[in-house]
Design a protein around this motif. Structure first.
Motif, PDB file in Angstrom:
ATOM      1  N   SER A 151     -11.456   1.617   3.531  1.00 26.97           N
ATOM      2  CA  SER A 151     -10.476   0.658   4.055  1.00 26.97           C
ATOM      3  C   SER A 151      -9.882  -0.171   2.926  1.00 26.97           C
ATOM      4  O   SER A 151      -8.677  -0.477   2.921  1.00 26.97           O
ATOM      5  N   ALA A 152     -10.726  -0.532   1.941  1.00 30.65           N
ATOM      6  CA  ALA A 152     -10.253  -1.351   0.826  1.00 30.65           C
ATOM      7  C   ALA A 152      -9.162  -0.660   0.031  1.00 30.65           C
ATOM      8  O   ALA A 152      -8.269  -1.321  -0.519  1.00 30.65           O
ATOM      9  N   LEU A 153      -9.199   0.665  -0.058  1.00 34.04           N
ATOM     10  CA  LEU A 153      -8.152   1.381  -0.794  1.00 34.04           C
ATOM     11  C   LEU A 153      -6.790   1.154  -0.147  1.00 34.04           C
ATOM     12  O   LEU A 153      -5.773   1.014  -0.844  1.00 34.04           O
ATOM     13  N   CYS A 154      -6.766   1.109   1.171  1.00 34.91           N
ATOM     14  CA  CYS A 154      -5.512   0.813   1.878  1.00 34.91           C
ATOM     15  C   CYS A 154      -5.065  -0.612   1.584  1.00 34.91           C
ATOM     16  O   CYS A 154      -3.884  -0.872   1.331  1.00 34.91           O
ATOM     17  N   HIS A 155      -6.018  -1.539   1.601  1.00 33.34           N
ATOM     18  CA  HIS A 155      -5.690  -2.942   1.359  1.00 33.34           C
ATOM     19  C   HIS A 155      -5.212  -3.162  -0.078  1.00 33.34           C
ATOM     20  O   HIS A 155      -4.259  -3.918  -0.319  1.00 33.34           O
ATOM     21  N   LEU A 156      -5.876  -2.518  -1.041  1.00 38.15           N
ATOM     22  CA  LEU A 156      -5.469  -2.671  -2.439  1.00 38.15           C
ATOM     23  C   LEU A 156      -4.056  -2.137  -2.651  1.00 38.15           C
ATOM     24  O   LEU A 156      -3.257  -2.735  -3.385  1.00 38.15           O
ATOM     25  N   SER A 157      -3.747  -1.023  -2.029  1.00 36.40           N
ATOM     26  CA  SER A 157      -2.382  -0.482  -2.115  1.00 36.40           C
ATOM     27  C   SER A 157      -1.378  -1.489  -1.572  1.00 36.40           C
ATOM     28  O   SER A 157      -0.314  -1.713  -2.156  1.00 36.40           O
ATOM     29  N   ASN A 158      -1.736  -2.115  -0.454  1.00 39.61           N
ATOM     30  CA  ASN A 158      -0.822  -3.087   0.153  1.00 39.61           C
ATOM     31  C   ASN A 158      -0.690  -4.362  -0.672  1.00 39.61           C
ATOM     32  O   ASN A 158       0.349  -5.027  -0.623  1.00 39.61           O
ATOM     33  N   VAL A 159      -1.728  -4.714  -1.427  1.00 35.09           N
ATOM     34  CA  VAL A 159      -1.607  -5.877  -2.312  1.00 35.09           C
ATOM     35  C   VAL A 159      -0.517  -5.634  -3.344  1.00 35.09           C
ATOM     36  O   VAL A 159       0.368  -6.470  -3.557  1.00 35.09           O
ATOM     37  N   SER A 160      -0.580  -4.484  -4.019  1.00 36.85           N
ATOM     38  CA  SER A 160       0.470  -4.156  -4.987  1.00 36.85           C
ATOM     39  C   SER A 160       1.832  -4.114  -4.308  1.00 36.85           C
ATOM     40  O   SER A 160       2.824  -4.634  -4.830  1.00 36.85           O
ATOM     41  N   GLN A 161       1.871  -3.496  -3.128  1.00 37.25           N
ATOM     42  CA  GLN A 161       3.129  -3.377  -2.390  1.00 37.25           C
ATOM     43  C   GLN A 161       3.730  -4.753  -2.091  1.00 37.25           C
ATOM     44  O   GLN A 161       4.925  -4.996  -2.284  1.00 37.25           O
ATOM     45  N   ARG A 162       2.901  -5.677  -1.647  1.00 39.49           N
ATOM     46  CA  ARG A 162       3.396  -6.991  -1.237  1.00 39.49           C
ATOM     47  C   ARG A 162       3.801  -7.870  -2.419  1.00 39.49           C
ATOM     48  O   ARG A 162       4.561  -8.828  -2.255  1.00 39.49           O
ATOM     49  N   LEU A 163       3.302  -7.525  -3.602  1.00 44.95           N
ATOM     50  CA  LEU A 163       3.700  -8.256  -4.808  1.00 44.95           C
ATOM     51  C   LEU A 163       4.894  -7.609  -5.499  1.00 44.95           C
ATOM     52  O   LEU A 163       5.327  -8.070  -6.558  1.00 44.95           O
ATOM     53  N   GLY A 164       5.419  -6.569  -4.901  1.00 43.33           N
ATOM     54  CA  GLY A 164       6.518  -5.827  -5.518  1.00 43.33           C
ATOM     55  C   GLY A 164       7.843  -6.551  -5.470  1.00 43.33           C
ATOM     56  O   GLY A 164       8.043  -7.499  -4.710  1.00 43.33           O
ATOM     57  N   THR A 165       8.751  -6.086  -6.298  1.00 44.14           N
ATOM     58  CA  THR A 165      10.122  -6.592  -6.311  1.00 44.14           C
ATOM     59  C   THR A 165      11.076  -5.441  -6.020  1.00 44.14           C
ATOM     60  O   THR A 165      10.799  -4.289  -6.374  1.00 44.14           O
ATOM     61  N   LEU A 166      12.162  -5.752  -5.363  1.00 41.68           N
ATOM     62  CA  LEU A 166      13.122  -4.724  -4.998  1.00 41.68           C
ATOM     63  C   LEU A 166      13.842  -4.220  -6.244  1.00 41.68           C
ATOM     64  O   LEU A 166      14.475  -4.988  -6.959  1.00 41.68           O
ATOM     65  N   GLU A 167      13.710  -2.932  -6.512  1.00 41.79           N
ATOM     66  CA  GLU A 167      14.271  -2.327  -7.723  1.00 41.79           C
ATOM     67  C   GLU A 167      15.111  -1.108  -7.358  1.00 41.79           C
ATOM     68  O   GLU A 167      14.976  -0.536  -6.277  1.00 41.79           O
ATOM     69  N   SER A 168      15.967  -0.702  -8.279  1.00 41.32           N
ATOM     70  CA  SER A 168      16.764   0.508  -8.073  1.00 41.32           C
ATOM     71  C   SER A 168      15.839   1.717  -8.027  1.00 41.32           C
ATOM     72  O   SER A 168      14.715   1.696  -8.553  1.00 41.32           O
ATOM     73  N   ILE A 169      16.295   2.779  -7.421  1.00 40.47           N
ATOM     74  CA  ILE A 169      15.488   4.000  -7.347  1.00 40.47           C
ATOM     75  C   ILE A 169      15.207   4.550  -8.747  1.00 40.47           C
ATOM     76  O   ILE A 169      14.165   5.161  -8.981  1.00 40.47           O
ATOM     77  N   ASP A 170      16.124   4.299  -9.684  1.00 41.82           N
ATOM     78  CA  ASP A 170      15.892   4.752 -11.059  1.00 41.82           C
ATOM     79  C   ASP A 170      14.673   4.053 -11.665  1.00 41.82           C
ATOM     80  O   ASP A 170      13.870   4.679 -12.363  1.00 41.82           O
ATOM     81  N   ALA A 193     -16.894  -3.618  -9.599  1.00 41.71           N
ATOM     82  CA  ALA A 193     -18.171  -4.327  -9.483  1.00 41.71           C
ATOM     83  C   ALA A 193     -18.012  -5.686  -8.809  1.00 41.71           C
ATOM     84  O   ALA A 193     -18.755  -6.041  -7.890  1.00 41.71           O
ATOM     85  N   SER A 194     -17.035  -6.454  -9.251  1.00 48.27           N
ATOM     86  CA  SER A 194     -16.819  -7.789  -8.676  1.00 48.27           C
ATOM     87  C   SER A 194     -15.902  -7.747  -7.466  1.00 48.27           C
ATOM     88  O   SER A 194     -15.795  -8.727  -6.723  1.00 48.27           O
ATOM     89  N   GLU A 195     -15.221  -6.627  -7.269  1.00 50.19           N
ATOM     90  CA  GLU A 195     -14.225  -6.463  -6.211  1.00 50.19           C
ATOM     91  C   GLU A 195     -13.127  -7.525  -6.311  1.00 50.19           C
ATOM     92  O   GLU A 195     -12.689  -8.129  -5.327  1.00 50.19           O
ATOM     93  N   LYS A 196     -12.686  -7.725  -7.569  1.00 50.31           N
ATOM     94  CA  LYS A 196     -11.592  -8.642  -7.865  1.00 50.31           C
ATOM     95  C   LYS A 196     -10.624  -7.963  -8.833  1.00 50.31           C
ATOM     96  O   LYS A 196     -10.994  -7.036  -9.568  1.00 50.31           O
ATOM     97  N   PHE A 197      -9.391  -8.441  -8.852  1.00 44.18           N
ATOM     98  CA  PHE A 197      -8.429  -7.968  -9.837  1.00 44.18           C
ATOM     99  C   PHE A 197      -8.724  -8.627 -11.183  1.00 44.18           C
ATOM    100  O   PHE A 197      -9.372  -9.675 -11.263  1.00 44.18           O
ATOM    101  N   VAL A 198      -8.243  -8.005 -12.228  1.00 44.88           N
ATOM    102  CA  VAL A 198      -8.447  -8.516 -13.579  1.00 44.88           C
ATOM    103  C   VAL A 198      -7.198  -9.289 -14.002  1.00 44.88           C
ATOM    104  O   VAL A 198      -6.107  -8.725 -14.081  1.00 44.88           O
ATOM    105  N   ASP A 199      -7.374 -10.582 -14.236  1.00 42.85           N
ATOM    106  CA  ASP A 199      -6.274 -11.441 -14.703  1.00 42.85           C
ATOM    107  C   ASP A 199      -5.042 -11.346 -13.808  1.00 42.85           C
ATOM    108  O   ASP A 199      -3.913 -11.243 -14.285  1.00 42.85           O
ATOM    109  N   ALA A 200      -5.271 -11.383 -12.491  1.00 43.67           N
ATOM    110  CA  ALA A 200      -4.158 -11.314 -11.544  1.00 43.67           C
ATOM    111  C   ALA A 200      -4.450 -12.243 -10.362  1.00 43.67           C
ATOM    112  O   ALA A 200      -4.769 -11.794  -9.255  1.00 43.67           O
ATOM    113  N   PRO A 201      -4.377 -13.551 -10.577  1.00 42.62           N
ATOM    114  CA  PRO A 201      -4.741 -14.509  -9.524  1.00 42.62           C
ATOM    115  C   PRO A 201      -3.902 -14.383  -8.260  1.00 42.62           C
ATOM    116  O   PRO A 201      -4.413 -14.606  -7.157  1.00 42.62           O
ATOM    117  N   GLU A 202      -2.628 -14.034  -8.386  1.00 47.76           N
ATOM    118  CA  GLU A 202      -1.788 -13.878  -7.200  1.00 47.76           C
ATOM    119  C   GLU A 202      -2.251 -12.700  -6.358  1.00 47.76           C
ATOM    120  O   GLU A 202      -2.191 -12.737  -5.121  1.00 47.76           O
TER     121      GLU A 202
END
Length: 480
Positions: free
Chosen positions: A389-408, A452-461
């Motif tokens: 389940s965490a793999l789905c959540h981790l993917s969504n964390v990156s997704q939710r921190l994303g910025t709208l970019e061109s397809i290129d 191990a810690s189940e935390k991101f590295v240097d990514a408080p947001e």
């Protein structure tokens, strides 16, 4: 169970981050020992949709009684009661608040088929009350919650089984064993597909909850928000407060298989996701989660690539696809066969050893483990559930921190990853084929993660999205 007044709730709310706001009679010591021929009494929480499968699975089992049906929506009680009566021969008690069932010492197990945002809190409450727990996927709404479920199961000695049913398939286990054997080469990419029709849900404005529906109980741990008709009873999946998008809906099944194929894998060392909520002809709807999404995770030398495409089923070239593939140094394993990279004839899979699956299917293996008190006899325990389940959540964390970019720019982000580049091309082509040209994507950052810690590295947001703020009275505790 004595009902709490609002004044009492507010008075003790400050302590609710540690302990639940009610007293549970059951404990590890007081939980009933179930004999081989004793009747197991089950409370089913969430009786719409998937809950009917729980009714069918438990009410028809030998020496099992569905004693409670729990749902904040009283409008469906009559119909679901008839299902229990027809299958099990008894009339269950229908209640809105699960805490009434948890306080009943004669209840042995709780089976959870609620919306995602309730899964972990009910699991933890169930363990604390001395009940065994069957919980639908995903076990958690975020990474923090999943680990708390693992801790609760261990602390209270409870049997917890997760509703990722492929773990109960001997055929699927044999396929994974073949991948693990190395007979077909060293695994390079474990690929999952979650491509089911996820088109527009339209838009429904705020309104008054239906009569005989307790919206406050339905919200539970989720953030306060106005009621609207797209929440009940299914489209809550597409809102961040209550669901996890299709990657955490259907996708958690294939994500679990993809992780299973990577021997001894737990959590990744990095994750990156991109996607968008896309509809034909620029149409917009009320949903928040992406229906087109690509995620890439690193597990040492192996990549896990996951593809969500919801614009399927209306174009013959883009049918529904729910599957897994395994790319090795020697070829591809898919559909029960090995396809050598030299182009020779595909081979039926043969594994050198077998991963044993407990008999009885997901519900049967759970009931068997309840009687033997052996957690090893469930096919997907709380920790296995947490990792997948965490793999789905981790993917969504990156997704939710994303910025709208061109397809290129999206293409550039995966330019050096062949499997991801191909998947992105498929997303683009699929969208274009149904009139939803993907000219932009929300491109998330590549985040480094410490398993191990189940935390991101240097990514408080990003760390902030590993948990959530909980409503008073419905806090997932920091100490279980």
């Amino acid at each position: 169970m004595s009902r709490l007044s609002r004044r009492t709730v507010l008075k003790v709310a400050a302590a609710s981050s540690v302990f639940p706001l009610f007293t549970i009679s059951g404990t590890k010591a007081s939980a009933r020992v179930i004999g081989a021929n004793d009747t197991i009494r089950v409370a089913i929480a969430g009786i719409n949709g998937r809950g009917t499968a729980h009714i069918d699975g438990f009410a028809g089992a030998k020496n099992v009684e569905v004693a409670y049906l729990v749902d904040p929506d009283t409008r469906i009680y009559a119909n679901r009661t008839k299902l229990v009566e027809a299958k099990g021969g008894n009339t269950p008690k229908c209640i809105q608040d699960v805490r009434q069932a948890l306080d009943d010492k004669t209840i042995d197990a709780i089976s959870i088929a609620t919306p995602n945002h309730w899964h972990s809190l009910m699991t933890i409450w169930g363990c604390q009350a001395g009940k065994d727990v069957y919980v639908e996927k995903p076990i958690s709404h975020n990474v923090f919650e999943g680990r708390q479920c693992v801790k609760a199961a261990e602390k209270y000695g409870r049997i917890v089984q997760h509703g990722t049913q492929n773990r109960s398939s001997q055929g699927k286990a044999n396929e994974i064993a073949a991948v693990h054997s190395g007979k077909y080469g060293e695994l390079l990419v474990s690929k999952g597909y979650c491509c089911k029709p996820r088109w527009s849900i339209g838009t429904k404005g705020p309104g008054t909850p239906p009569e005989n529906f307790d919206y406050n109980l339905w919200l539970g741990p989720a953030a306060e928000m106005p009621y609207h008709g797209n929440l009940v009873h299914y489209n809550w999946h597409w809102f961040w407060a209550t669901g996890n998008g299709d990657i955490g809906n259907q996708g958690v099944h294939e994500m679990d298989i993809a992780r299973w194929a990577i021997k001894d894998a737990t959590l990744p060392t990095s994750v990156m996701s991109m996607g968008i909520r896309a509809l034909p002809d620029g149409e917009k709807d009320q949903g928040e989660t992406p229906n087109m999404q690509l995620s890439v995770m690193e597990f040492g030398k192996v990549l896990l690539v996951f593809e969500v495409r919801g614009l399927v089923g209306k174009n013959k070239d883009y049918p529904q696809q729910v599957a897994n593939e395994y790319y090795t140094t020697e070829g591809v394993i898919k559909g029960g066969k090995f396809y050598p990279k030299d182009g020779s004839e595909p081979q039926e899979l043969k594994s050198d050893y077998s991963i044993k699956v407990a008999p009885g299917g997901p519900f049967g293996s759970f009931l068997n483990a309840m009687r033997t008190r052996n957690p090893a006899e469930v096919n997907c325990n709380a920790e296995v559930a947490h990792y997948s389940s965490a793999l789905c959540h981790l993917s969504n964390v990156s997704q939710r921190l994303g910025t709208l970019e061109s397809i290129d720019k999206a293409r550039a982000a995966v330019a050096n990853i062949d499997s991801a580049k191909e998947a992105l091309a498929k997303l683009e082509a699929n969208g274009a084929a149904v009139g939803a040209k993907l000219e932009q994507l929300s491109v998330g950052p590549k985040l480094t993660f410490d398993p191990a810690s189940e935390k991101f590295v240097d990514a408080p947001e990003a760390d902030k999205l590993l948990t959530r703020n909980y409503r008073e009275g419905f806090v997932v505790p920091t100490e279980v």
